[in-house]
Design an enzyme around this catalytic site. Structure first.
Site, short mmCIF file in Angstrom:
data_model
loop_
_atom_site.label_atom_id
_atom_site.label_comp_id
_atom_site.label_asym_id
_atom_site.label_seq_id
_atom_site.Cartn_x
_atom_site.Cartn_y
_atom_site.Cartn_z
N HIS A 1 0.84 -1.20 0.00
CA HIS A 1 0.00 0.00 0.00
C HIS A 1 0.88 1.26 0.00
CE1 HIS A 1 -3.44 2.59 1.18
NE2 HIS A 1 -2.53 3.20 1.92
N GLU A 2 1.94 1.25 0.84
CA GLU A 2 2.84 2.40 0.88
C GLU A 2 3.61 2.55 -0.44
OE1 GLU A 2 2.70 4.51 3.32
OE2 GLU A 2 1.26 3.25 4.37
N HIS B 1 1.51 4.29 -2.96
CA HIS B 1 1.53 5.75 -2.86
C HIS B 1 2.69 6.32 -3.67
CE1 HIS B 1 -1.75 6.50 -0.16
NE2 HIS B 1 -1.25 5.76 0.80
N GLU C 1 -5.83 7.04 -1.08
CA GLU C 1 -5.85 5.80 -0.30
C GLU C 1 -6.51 4.67 -1.11
OE1 GLU C 1 -4.35 5.15 2.58
OE2 GLU C 1 -3.52 7.18 2.42
#
Length: 409
Positions: free
Chosen positions: A276-277, A280, A354
Site C-alpha cells: 500500500h505504501e 503511494h 488511499e
C-alpha cells in the site's frame, strides 16, 4: 472597516468554527452502535466491540472537555487584551523586530503548551493506560515535550526570522520568496525526517534478515521498486498501536515498520501494508501531496501579503502598536474559514489516494492479505467502525474501513 468590526468578525469565526466542530463530534458519537456492520462482524468479539465503543465515547467526552477549555481560554485571552500584554513584554525584552517576534510567539506557544500538558498527561496515563495502549513512562513523556520545544524553537525561529527579513528588505513581493523558502524547507525536512528527527525520539534498527525481509525484497523487485532501507522503529516504547510509513524520495526513500506492526500481523499482511505504501510512491502521491501543499502555501502567503501592512489586523486584537508578528496572528484567525476549505479539499484528495494505493495492492499482491491486515489493525487500535459520513468528509484523511474493504473486494 474598523478595528472593532474586524474584532467581531474574528470572534464570529472562532465561535462558528467551535460550534461546527462540536456538531460534527456529536454526530460522530451518536453513530456508535451496539453491533458492528455485518461485513465487519468478524473483527471484534462482543466484549471487545463494547470496549471499542467505550474507548470512542471516552475520547469523545474528553475531547469535548479539552476543546471547550481551549476555546474559552482563547476567548478570554482575546477579550482581556492578552495579545497586547504579551506584545509589551516581547518589546521590552526583544530589542528589535525579529527578537520581539520570536519572544512574542515563544511566550504564546509556551503558555499554550503549559495549558495542554495536563490534558495530554491525563490522555496518556489515564485513558490510554485504562484501555491498554500506553507503554510510555513519565520520563519519556516529559522528555518528548522538551525535545518538541527545542525543535520548534530551532526551526520556528529560523523560518520566522527569514520571513520577517524578506518582508523588511523586499516589500510587498516578499511572499514569493517566502513561499519558495518554505517549500524548499519542507522538501529538506521530508528527506531528513527519518534519519535526523526521528532518532531524537525513537530507536530505528534495520530489519533483520529472515522471511519477512525476503518477502518484502521479493515484492519490491517484482514491482520494480528500489528499496534499500527498511527499518523497524520501537513504537512500543510509547504505545501498543501499530503503524508503518514511507518517507523521503529518490535515494533517500525509506520504509519504516513499527515493531508493534510486526508483532500483530502475519508476514503476508505486513507485505500487503507495505505494498500500500509502495502504491503511494508508484502513483506519485508523495509528489502530488507536496505540490498541493506548495500551492496552498503559495495562495496563503499571497493573501497574507495583501493584509500584512494593514494595521487593523493588530488593532483588532487589541494591540496598540502594529507589527508583522501580531498581524500574522490576526491573519491566521481571519483565514481560518479558507483554511477549513483547503482542509476539506486535501482530505478528499487524500481519501482518493488511499483508494488508489489499495487498488495497487490488489493489482500487485493480495487484496485479501490487506483486508486481514486492516481488520487486525482496527481491532488492536479499538477503531470506531461506524463514523458519521459528515465527520469522515470533514475530518478523515482516510476512507472508512468498510469502504476500503468494499473497494478491495
Amino acid at each position: 472597516m474598523t478595528a472593532t468590526n474586524l474584532y467581531y468578525i474574528i470572534l464570529v469565526f472562532l465561535i462558528v468554527s467551535f460550534i461546527v466542530d462540536k456538531i460534527l463530534e456529536y454526530l460522530n458519537a451518536k453513530c456508535l452502535t451496539d453491533t458492528p456492520p455485518q461485513e465487519l462482524g468478524d473483527i471484534y468479539e462482543p466484549n471487545e466491540y463494547k470496549k471499542s465503543q467505550e474507548y470512542s465515547r471516552t475520547n469523545y467526552n474528553f475531547g469535548r472537555l479539552t476543546s471547550t477549555v481551549s476555546f474559552c481560554v482563547t476567548l478570554f485571552f482575546l477579550h482581556l487584551g492578552g495579545f497586547e500584554y504579551v506584545d509589551l513584554i516581547a518589546r521590552e525584552y526583544g530589542g528589535g523586530s525579529i527578537p520581539t517576534a520570536l519572544f512574542f510567539f515563544g511566550i504564546i506557544m509556551f503558555a499554550g503548551d503549559l495549558i495542554s500538558i495536563p490534558f495530554s498527561y491525563y490522555s496518556t496515563f489515564v485513558i490510554e493506560e485504562r484501555f491498554g495502549f500506553n507503554k510510555s513512562t513519565r520520563k519519556v513523556f516529559f522528555a518528548d515535550i522538551v525535545k518538541g520545544w527545542m525543535l520548534s524553537a530551532l526551526f520556528g525561529s529560523l523560518i520566522l526570522s527569514a520571513i520577517i527579513l524578506l518582508y523588511q528588505y523586499i516589500g510587498e513581493d516578499f511572499w514569493i520568496y517566502a513561499w519558495v523558502l518554505l517549500t524548499v524547507f519542507t522538501i529538506i525536512i521530508n528527506m531528513l525526517y527519518s534519519s535526523v528527527i526521528v532518532p531524537l525520539f525513537n530507536k530505528q534498527t534495520p530489519l533483520e534478515d529472515g522471511v519477512l525481509k525476503d518477502q518484502i525484497s521479493d515484492y519490491a523487485a517484482g514491482v520494480d521498486f528500489d528499496i534499500k532501507d527498511i527499518f523497524v522503529i520501537d513504537g512500543s516504547k510509547r504505545s501498543s498501536k501499530a503503524n508503518a510509513y514511507f518517507s523521503g524520495f529518490g535515494r533517500k526513500k525509506r520504509i519504516t515498520l513499527y515493531d508493534t506492526l510486526i508483532d500483530d500481523l502475519e508476514v503476508d499482511e505486513i507485505v500487503a501494508v507495505l505494498a500500500h505504501e509502495v502504491g503511494h510512491f508508484k502513483r506519485k502521491h508523495i509528489i502530488s501531496n507536496m505540490i498541493i501543499s506548495a500551492v496552498i502555501t503559495g495562495a496563503t502567503f499571497y493573501v497574507f501579503s495583501l493584509f500584512v501592512s494593514n494595521p487593523l489586523l493588530s488593532y483588532a486584537l487589541g494591540v496598540s502598536t502594529s507589527s508583522f508578528h501580531v498581524g500574522l496572528i490576526g491573519f491566521g484567525l481571519l483565514y481560518s474559514p479558507m483554511s477549513e476549505i483547503f482542509g476539506l479539499l486535501s482530505n478528499s484528495i487524500s481519501r482518493r489516494f488511499e483508494f488508489q494505493a489499495d487498488k495497487f495492492v490488489k493489482e500487485t499482491f493480495e487484496s485479501d492479505a490487506l483486508v486481514r491486515g486492516l481488520k487486525k489493525l482496527s481491532k488492536n487500535n479499538l477503531s470506531n467502525l461506524t463514523p458519521h459520513p459528515a465527520y469522515v468528509f470533514a475530518r478523515h484523511s482516510h476512507p472508512t474501513l468498510l469502504r476500503r474493504i468494499r473497494n478491495l473486494r
